[in-house]
Each structure stands twice: as C-alpha cells, then as structure tokens.
Design a protein around this motif. Structure first.
Motif, mmCIF file in Angstrom:
data_model
loop_
_atom_site.group_PDB
_atom_site.id
_atom_site.type_symbol
_atom_site.label_atom_id
_atom_site.label_comp_id
_atom_site.label_asym_id
_atom_site.label_seq_id
_atom_site.Cartn_x
_atom_site.Cartn_y
_atom_site.Cartn_z
ATOM 1 N N CYS A 19 20.117 28.312 54.873
ATOM 2 C CA CYS A 19 19.292 29.451 55.446
ATOM 3 C C CYS A 19 18.473 28.894 56.610
ATOM 4 O O CYS A 19 17.519 28.035 56.191
ATOM 5 C CB CYS A 19 18.491 30.340 54.282
ATOM 6 N N PHE A 169 13.914 36.546 53.169
ATOM 7 C CA PHE A 169 13.206 36.863 54.316
ATOM 8 C C PHE A 169 14.058 37.555 55.381
ATOM 9 O O PHE A 169 15.294 37.358 55.403
ATOM 10 C CB PHE A 169 12.534 35.598 55.040
ATOM 11 N N CYS A 172 16.561 35.833 57.961
ATOM 12 C CA CYS A 172 17.357 34.731 57.543
ATOM 13 C C CYS A 172 18.656 35.246 58.308
ATOM 14 O O CYS A 172 19.207 36.361 58.095
ATOM 15 C CB CYS A 172 17.636 34.982 56.033
ATOM 16 N N MET A 177 23.261 33.705 52.493
ATOM 17 C CA MET A 177 22.075 33.433 51.807
ATOM 18 C C MET A 177 21.242 34.918 51.737
ATOM 19 O O MET A 177 21.715 35.645 50.829
ATOM 20 C CB MET A 177 21.313 32.445 52.623
ATOM 21 N N CYS A 178 20.134 34.927 52.123
ATOM 22 C CA CYS A 178 19.503 36.407 52.122
ATOM 23 C C CYS A 178 20.028 37.538 52.106
ATOM 24 O O CYS A 178 20.105 38.507 51.511
ATOM 25 C CB CYS A 178 17.991 36.226 52.947
ATOM 26 N N HIS A 261 15.462 27.099 52.521
ATOM 27 C CA HIS A 261 14.832 27.483 51.150
ATOM 28 C C HIS A 261 15.996 27.481 50.300
ATOM 29 O O HIS A 261 17.043 27.479 50.504
ATOM 30 C CB HIS A 261 14.260 28.722 51.489
HETATM 31 CU CU LIG Z 1 17.589 33.054 53.488
#
Ligand SMILES: [Cu+2]
Length: 294
Positions: A19, A169, A172, A177-178, A261
């Motif tokens: 990320c 978040f 991102c 990822m997010c 992260h």
């Molecule tokens: Cu992320």
C-alpha cells in the motif's frame, strides 16, 4: 510474545510493497495551495450545490470575521447541519471562490470527549509499554473517535455486539490492499446478514487521520454504496490513531509521501474481547461469518 513480533515483522515485509500513498496530481497541487485555518459556525447548508454558509472568526492574512459561502465535498455537505461549530482549512481560488477542506467537529462537548479519550489511550499505551500489543484473548482497547457522520463513538458503544474491525485509508491506491479489504468487509457484512446473524457491527478505522476526516470517510462509504446501518468508519486525533495501531498491532510507516502499512482484521466478542485475528490480505469472508456463528 517473541513469535508475535516476528510474525508481524514478516507480514510487514510482505505487505510493504502493497500500500503506497502516491500523491495524485490533484493532491500535490492542493498541497501547493496556501490554506488558512478557519473556526466558525454553520448557518445553513445547500445540499444540492454542496455549499455551506458559515459565520467564521477572523482569518489572519486572509479576511476578517464574516458570514459567507464556502464550497465543500459531497461528504462534508451531507454531514453539515445548521448550528454546528467546525474547524477547517480554507482554500481560496483565483476566481474568488472559497473551498473548505479538513472539516472537523469543533463543538466543546465532542472536542473534550475525543481529547479525553486520546489522553486516556496515551496513558494506557505508555503504561503497557512493550506489551501495548493486544493478542487474541485480550480485551480491545478503549477509544473515543468520530464516525463518518462526525458523531463521537466510544468503544463501549459496541458492547453486547460482535465487532469485525480493520484498518484502511481512503487514499490507498493499491487495489489489493485497502480497496480489497473494504470489498471483503462488505462481502462479510452481506454474508452475515444472509446467515441471519444479528448484533454484529463492522468498523474500519483510518490509518491516515490527517486526510481522512469524517466527511472524507462519509464520501468513501457513499461512493462504494456501503450500507452504514452497521458499518462505521472511524477517525480522530493522530496520536489516538497511532496508539490504537500500536495496541492492535498494525504497523505503519511513511516513506516520503508513501504510506506503507500492514493489514489486520479482527473479530471482537460482545464482551469486548479479541477472539480472532487475520493478518494480511488472505482471509475469507465466510471464515469470519463461521466464527460469528459460533
Ligand atoms: Cu492500504
């Protein structure tokens, strides 16, 4: 404990490529714009135009106190109500239009509750020291944050309900990822509903409170069509988020403008105990639903 630390370091190494918070052209040009802090009270809201009329205090270097219009994001407009006190950043444009960003609640009740929560969490994190990280079997930490509506939310509000929690978040940019984590939270929410599981709440806490205000989180949920009846997005003071990440064992590191992260997804019992934890991106919504059914 040692194993836990090693596990975390390993998953961090794996996820690190994941990320990255790349600065978009819009974000970097916004960063170059001069902004001015504003404190004021919302007088009225034009939901259709995304415009707030605000009575604001003097803004040194920009203008004296007055009542005037500001344009805001859709999420900020949706949260705004006449009579609310806010703090924000003003961004003047060359065309004489003024925009508000970084809008936070600024009424005394909310601010003092959130500050007291952050202070208690700081003390708790310091006292726990190297043992700040809470393993499966321990209680989740206490917290006081804002939800995507700008309402104060305390950890105690979830007592009596299971909580599925993760950390994301909104900026991102890495699909797996997010954004993927949010999709899987939504999938779990829908599966849990189909399975007839009641009394479960879904909670995503931001890793990036400097950008993710309540209004930004509101926009994030709305753009994705998220059913927020039992899915909330939380943000708050940067130090409180930092302490929560330490206690939940989520690692975060800025590499220049890039936010790297790890990911953790937790299940918390109605009594507030952490009962399951999945690190990284490899977990299945149905596994969490099966654990909720137990
Ligand atoms: Cu992320």
């Amino acid at each position: 404990m040692k194993h836990v630390v090693i596990g975390l370091v390993l998953s961090f190494a794996i996820a690190v490529t994941g990320c990255r918070r790349a600065q978009s052209a819009a974000a970097s040009s916004a960063a170059e714009e001069k902004t001015y802090p504003l404190k004021g009270e919302i007088v009225s809201v034009d939901q259709a135009r995304h415009v707030l009329v605000v009575t604001h205090e003097d803004i040194p270097g920009l203008m004296p106190g007055m009542t005037m219009e500001f344009s805001v994001s859709a999420g900020d407009a949706a949260n705004a109500k006449a009579g609310q006190r806010i703090r924000a950043q003003v961004i003047p444009s060359k065309t004489g239009n003024f925009r508000l960003e970084q809008i936070w609640p600024d009424d005394e009740t909310s601010v003092s509750a959130v500050e007291a929560g952050a202070k208690a969490l700081r003390q708790d994190t310091m006292i726990r020291g190297r043992g700040a990280y809470r393993e499966v079997g321990e209680n989740m930490p206490d917290f006081t944050l804002y939800d995507q509506n700008g309402r104060v939310v305390q950890a105690g509000r979830f007592r009596g309900k299971m909580v599925m929690m993760n950390f994301i978040f909104t900026r991102c940019p890495v699909a797996n990822m997010c954004p993927a984590a949010t999709q899987k939270m939504m999938a779990t929410q829908s599966l849990a509903r189909k399975a007839g599981i009641k009394d479960v709440e879904f909670v995503s806490i931001t890793l990036d409170p400097a950008y993710d205000t309540p209004g930004v989180l509101k926009g994030y949920a709305a753009e994705r069509g998220i059913d927020t009846s039992n899915f909330s997005f939380l943000t708050g003071p940067e130090n409180a988020i930092k302490d929560l990440l330490a206690q939940f064992g989520v690692l975060e590191e800025f590499d220049g403008p890039l936010l790297k992260h790890t990911l953790a997804t937790l299940l918390i019992s109605p009594e507030g105990k952490i009962i399951h934890r999945a690190d990284g991106t490899v977990w299945e919504p149905q596994d969490f639903v099966a654990k909720m059914q137990r």
